[in-house]
Design a protein around this motif. Sequence first.
Motif: not given
Length: 459
Positions: A271, A275, A307, A310, A344, A348
């Motif tokens: 991750l 990212i 995005i 993710n 996170t 995003l």
Amino acid sequence: MKKISLLIGAVLFSTLFYKQSLGLNMSLFSIVTIVILATYNPKSFKQKSSIAFSLLYLISAISIFFFQSSLSFIANFVAFFTLVGHVSEHKSSIYVSWLNGFYSFVAGFFHRNFNPHEKEEKVKIKRDIDYVHWIKIIGIPLIVVIIFILLYRNGNPVFNDLTSKINFSFINIQWLLLTVLGYYLLYNISEPIPVNPATTIDLETKNTLKNKGEFSIKSVKNENQLGVVLISLLNLLIIFFLVTDFTFLFSTQDLMASVFSSQVHSGINALIASIIIAIIIILYFFRGNLNFFEGSKKLKSLAYIWIVLNAILVINTAIKDCQYIYYFGFTYKRIGVLVYLLLTVIGLATTAIKVNQIKNLWYLFRVNSVTAFAILIIACTINWDKHITYYNLNHAQSIDFFYLTKLSNNNTFLLKEYSDNIPLKGENKIRVDRKYRNYLKKLKDNNWQEFTYDNLKID
């Protein structure tokens, strides 16, 4: 009058912290800090934002009184620098406030007294100070009062007993040096200094990208095509990864702790990498003219899809972490994973806003740093050790009792209550009883400056 407030603050500083651990003194010092800042900077405290940061600073200090956790200490220091820096320039970004606050705290005295520009301004407004007059005002009354105290002590045994109980033994060379240090630090922050050119550049930099005018259509088209191909391939790759990962996740049951741990940490590592790469790539393609190119709609759509994918990867990792917690309970690392996942998702979301509203890199820095600060302040108000202990004792499928006894004293009373209600045996009971005895002794030995909320729970 202002100088007197600094002197009083310095004496309080040494009184609160000389040979004392942290507790109630941090809350009292935060009040002293806010009063001095407000006294020297009344215009700044007409801003609602200054009042808000003062309250956040006070909340972080009160959390030390309640929990004395490392997180509350960190939050208090960050909130302190934020407040001081914000007073120096209330329109600056929060990370610039941190810089200004730290600089003022460390070097405010030297900046104001040895900076050539500051000295030139001071020469114009400087007034002669009658030091002899001040010595008379302070010295003569003090000497006279001491003489009369000695006379009254000889004439009244009750007065003699009362004055003899006043203990000034704490006033020594170390105490005086700490007082001087307190005066220096309070003087530094009394009139916070904006660091230039960092503050000026920050104030002049807006959040939105500007169209620089004409640009080469051919080069922008080529860059757009490259972006479409690259992000399309990355979308396919992350979809394949998610399908295989979800397949593994839902096709296995009752995994061992080591397998769960490996899955969570490998997921976090993936991750982090994805990212960082995602944001760098998006920032690269949407750094300039491509934002204003009409043919970039497809690229923007692909960026939004990436995005979202993710974000799904974040959810996938969160599911693993929650399963890990369900079976083996909370730990700080597992909570840290959830906090990171929250940050996170916010990162995003702000990246998507950056693409949609044509924002620049500074927008991401500003919004995400404020978000991180807000989460830090909220987190410091939670008694994590107590919540970890309560959940693990009552809900976790497997209890690591040794881990619970190694946490801070914030869970001591809860462990003791659990030990009394469900009689423990062997090493676990010995650890709990030892921890309880040691903590009670510490609480009873606390001076008033070191008082914490748990002091109110004991007789």
